[in-house]
Design a protein around this motif. Structure first.
Motif, PDB file in Angstrom:
ATOM      1  N   ASP A  13       0.786  -1.130   0.126  1.00 21.36           N
ATOM      2  CA  ASP A  13      -0.013   0.073  -0.023  1.00 21.36           C
ATOM      3  C   ASP A  13       0.909   1.244  -0.043  1.00 21.36           C
ATOM      4  N   ILE A  14       0.505   2.070  -0.892  1.00 21.02           N
ATOM      5  CA  ILE A  14       1.087   3.462  -0.923  1.00 21.02           C
ATOM      6  C   ILE A  14       0.151   4.725  -0.924  1.00 21.02           C
ATOM      7  N   ALA A  15       0.795   5.716  -0.543  1.00 22.08           N
ATOM      8  CA  ALA A  15      -0.065   7.048  -0.348  1.00 22.08           C
ATOM      9  C   ALA A  15       0.622   8.158  -1.168  1.00 22.08           C
ATOM     10  N   ILE A  16      -0.088   8.783  -1.892  1.00 20.02           N
ATOM     11  CA  ILE A  16       0.101   9.962  -2.474  1.00 20.02           C
ATOM     12  C   ILE A  16      -0.627  11.298  -1.712  1.00 20.02           C
ATOM     13  N   CYS A  17       0.383  12.555  -1.342  1.00 23.38           N
ATOM     14  CA  CYS A  17      -0.324  13.650  -0.747  1.00 23.38           C
ATOM     15  C   CYS A  17       0.196  14.689  -1.367  1.00 23.38           C
ATOM     16  N   ASP A  18      -0.591  15.443  -2.305  1.00 22.12           N
ATOM     17  CA  ASP A  18      -0.469  16.375  -3.097  1.00 22.12           C
ATOM     18  C   ASP A  18      -1.682  17.300  -3.077  1.00 22.12           C
ATOM     19  N   ASP A  19      -1.543  18.810  -2.767  1.00 25.74           N
ATOM     20  CA  ASP A  19      -2.739  19.627  -2.915  1.00 25.74           C
ATOM     21  C   ASP A  19      -3.408  19.823  -4.298  1.00 25.74           C
ATOM     22  N   LEU A  20      -2.628  19.597  -5.304  1.00 26.35           N
ATOM     23  CA  LEU A  20      -2.986  19.780  -6.803  1.00 26.35           C
ATOM     24  C   LEU A  20      -3.579  18.395  -7.362  1.00 26.35           C
TER      25      LEU A  20
ATOM     26  N   CYS B 254       3.124  -0.483 -12.565  1.00 28.30           N
ATOM     27  CA  CYS B 254       2.611  -1.502 -11.882  1.00 28.30           C
ATOM     28  C   CYS B 254       2.102  -2.751 -13.123  1.00 28.30           C
ATOM     29  N   ASN B 255       1.417  -2.146 -14.066  1.00 31.58           N
ATOM     30  CA  ASN B 255       1.054  -2.984 -15.338  1.00 31.58           C
ATOM     31  C   ASN B 255       1.972  -3.505 -16.037  1.00 31.58           C
ATOM     32  N   ASP B 256       3.092  -2.706 -16.284  1.00 31.84           N
ATOM     33  CA  ASP B 256       4.429  -3.168 -17.061  1.00 31.84           C
ATOM     34  C   ASP B 256       5.289  -4.285 -16.238  1.00 31.84           C
ATOM     35  N   TYR B 257       5.160  -4.588 -14.867  1.00 32.11           N
ATOM     36  CA  TYR B 257       6.006  -5.130 -14.222  1.00 32.11           C
ATOM     37  C   TYR B 257       4.911  -6.094 -13.197  1.00 32.11           C
ATOM     38  N   ASN B 258       4.015  -5.970 -13.453  1.00 31.14           N
ATOM     39  CA  ASN B 258       2.985  -7.066 -12.614  1.00 31.14           C
ATOM     40  C   ASN B 258       3.086  -6.979 -11.290  1.00 31.14           C
ATOM     41  N   LEU B 259       3.256  -5.718 -10.997  1.00 31.75           N
ATOM     42  CA  LEU B 259       3.076  -5.219  -9.572  1.00 31.75           C
ATOM     43  C   LEU B 259       1.759  -4.776  -8.878  1.00 31.75           C
ATOM     44  N   GLU B 260       1.259  -5.466  -7.747  1.00 37.61           N
ATOM     45  CA  GLU B 260       0.077  -5.230  -7.050  1.00 37.61           C
ATOM     46  C   GLU B 260       0.363  -4.056  -5.848  1.00 37.61           C
ATOM     47  N   ILE B 261      -0.399  -2.943  -6.205  1.00 40.69           N
ATOM     48  CA  ILE B 261      -0.483  -1.927  -5.304  1.00 40.69           C
ATOM     49  C   ILE B 261      -1.701  -1.492  -4.812  1.00 40.69           C
ATOM     50  N   GLY B 262      -1.955  -0.995  -3.432  1.00 41.39           N
ATOM     51  CA  GLY B 262      -2.964  -0.369  -3.116  1.00 41.39           C
ATOM     52  C   GLY B 262      -2.554   1.123  -2.902  1.00 41.39           C
ATOM     53  N   PHE B 263      -3.687   1.924  -3.334  1.00 44.92           N
ATOM     54  CA  PHE B 263      -3.371   3.399  -3.296  1.00 44.92           C
ATOM     55  C   PHE B 263      -4.226   4.311  -2.381  1.00 44.92           C
ATOM     56  N   SER B 264      -3.822   5.102  -1.676  1.00 48.32           N
ATOM     57  CA  SER B 264      -4.498   6.227  -1.054  1.00 48.32           C
ATOM     58  C   SER B 264      -3.955   7.529  -1.324  1.00 48.32           C
ATOM     59  N   THR B 265      -5.179   8.467  -1.775  1.00 49.17           N
ATOM     60  CA  THR B 265      -4.603   9.712  -1.929  1.00 49.17           C
ATOM     61  C   THR B 265      -5.238  10.737  -1.074  1.00 49.17           C
ATOM     62  N   TYR B 266      -4.442  11.912  -0.766  1.00 51.53           N
ATOM     63  CA  TYR B 266      -4.910  12.990   0.036  1.00 51.53           C
ATOM     64  C   TYR B 266      -4.239  14.372  -0.677  1.00 51.53           C
ATOM     65  N   ASN B 267      -5.342  15.315  -0.457  1.00 48.94           N
ATOM     66  CA  ASN B 267      -5.027  16.726  -0.780  1.00 48.94           C
ATOM     67  C   ASN B 267      -4.411  17.407   0.174  1.00 48.94           C
ATOM     68  N   ASN B 268      -4.241  17.172   1.490  1.00 45.71           N
ATOM     69  CA  ASN B 268      -3.507  17.815   2.519  1.00 45.71           C
ATOM     70  C   ASN B 268      -3.073  16.911   3.535  1.00 45.71           C
ATOM     71  N   GLY B 269      -1.903  17.387   4.294  1.00 43.75           N
ATOM     72  CA  GLY B 269      -1.189  16.511   5.382  1.00 43.75           C
ATOM     73  C   GLY B 269      -2.132  16.091   6.527  1.00 43.75           C
ATOM     74  N   ASN B 270      -2.715  16.817   6.943  1.00 46.84           N
ATOM     75  CA  ASN B 270      -3.597  16.563   7.986  1.00 46.84           C
ATOM     76  C   ASN B 270      -4.330  15.328   8.017  1.00 46.84           C
ATOM     77  N   ASP B 271      -5.144  15.306   6.676  1.00 44.64           N
ATOM     78  CA  ASP B 271      -5.630  14.025   6.371  1.00 44.64           C
ATOM     79  C   ASP B 271      -4.968  12.752   6.142  1.00 44.64           C
ATOM     80  N   LEU B 272      -3.793  12.896   5.871  1.00 44.66           N
ATOM     81  CA  LEU B 272      -2.849  11.755   5.841  1.00 44.66           C
ATOM     82  C   LEU B 272      -2.382  11.360   7.293  1.00 44.66           C
ATOM     83  N   LEU B 273      -2.064  12.372   7.900  1.00 47.14           N
ATOM     84  CA  LEU B 273      -1.594  12.156   9.240  1.00 47.14           C
ATOM     85  C   LEU B 273      -2.976  11.479  10.210  1.00 47.14           C
ATOM     86  N   SER B 274      -4.001  11.763  10.067  1.00 43.95           N
ATOM     87  CA  SER B 274      -5.045  11.194  10.578  1.00 43.95           C
ATOM     88  C   SER B 274      -5.503   9.761  10.332  1.00 43.95           C
TER      89      SER B 274
END
Length: 241
Positions: free
Chosen positions: A2-9, A24-44
């Motif tokens: 699992d990975i996270a992406i935090c960017d306001d844009l 991931c498609n090119d190298y058959n890698l399974e990843i779960g995604f979570s995205t955030y537009n601010n750091g407070n949501d990421l930290l919580s």
């Protein structure tokens, strides 16, 4: 993983997400995604071990925290999570090193940059599994190299100080030095080997370790030892930028 992406844009978040999905498609890698537009949501939402990798924008216009400050809070609870900074400037490169960021990417991020990150990350995972094996109290003990802060010898007993405990062994320091086989270790004194990953500062006669311990530096080899650590420090910065 699992990975996270935090960017306001939103456009930058989506562009990065699309590039990672392509890898991931090119190298058959399974990843779960979570995205955030601010750091407070990421930290919580964050918890130790939740994310293997976090892409974190340093300049978050809709937040009262910088990416560096968010990373410092993450590091309080999780030393293993890989942090990748993404930004429009290299002004925070040294601060990124202080929170053990693996990489510092300047926008725009393209496929080759992400491929380099994931290739390097998989190599890092392999490095993190390296270990030495010693005899202690009649038992064979395996110790991950990344867990070792430093090793000292006292009354012919080698004390291996790790992030978890201290292992006592009669294996000589010279033999342990051979087993470590380079990695990030430095023989700074006839009685000490330090892991440069965990050095916080160089004092007049000692290294100050991250856990607060002071490790003596040999007077005869002080200049060479200081130079070796400086070379390691700046090589790590160069590789992470």
């Amino acid at each position: 993983m699992d990975i996270a992406i935090c960017d306001d844009l939103e456009a930058d978040r989506q562009a990065l997400l699309n590039i990672i999905k392509k890898y991931c498609n090119d190298y058959n890698l399974e990843i779960g995604f979570s995205t955030y537009n601010n750091g407070n949501d990421l930290l919580s939402d964050f918890g130790p071990g939740k994310f293997k990798l976090i892409f974190l924008d340093i300049y978050l216009n809709n937040d009262d925290l910088t990416g560096i400050e968010i990373a410092k809070q993450i590091r309080i609870h999780d030393q293993e999570c890989i942090i990748i900074f993404i930004t429009t400037s290299k002004d925070y490169a040294l601060e990124a090193f202080e929170v053990d960021a693996m990489q510092y990417l300047v926008k725009p991020v393209d496929y080759n940059k992400i491929k380099h990150i994931f290739d390097k990350m998989q190599k890092s995972f392999s490095e993190n599994m390296r270990f030495i094996e010693v005899q202690s109290n009649g038992l064979s003990i395996k110790i991950l190299l990344k867990d070792i802060y430093y090793i000292e010898v006292y009354n012919k007993i080698s004390l291996i100080h790790t992030s978890l405990n201290t292992v006592k062994t009669y294996t000589p320091l010279s033999k342990l030095w051979e087993l470590l086989d380079g990695y990030s270790f430095l023989r700074c004194h006839r009685s000490y080997i330090v892991n440069m990953l965990y050095i916080d500062d160089i004092l007049k006669n000692d290294f100050l370790m991250r856990n607060g311990d002071k490790i003596s530096i040999s007077k005869e080899a002080y200049s060479d030892t200081k130079q070796a650590y400086s070379d390691y420090f700046f090589e790590k910065i160069r590789n992470n930028i």
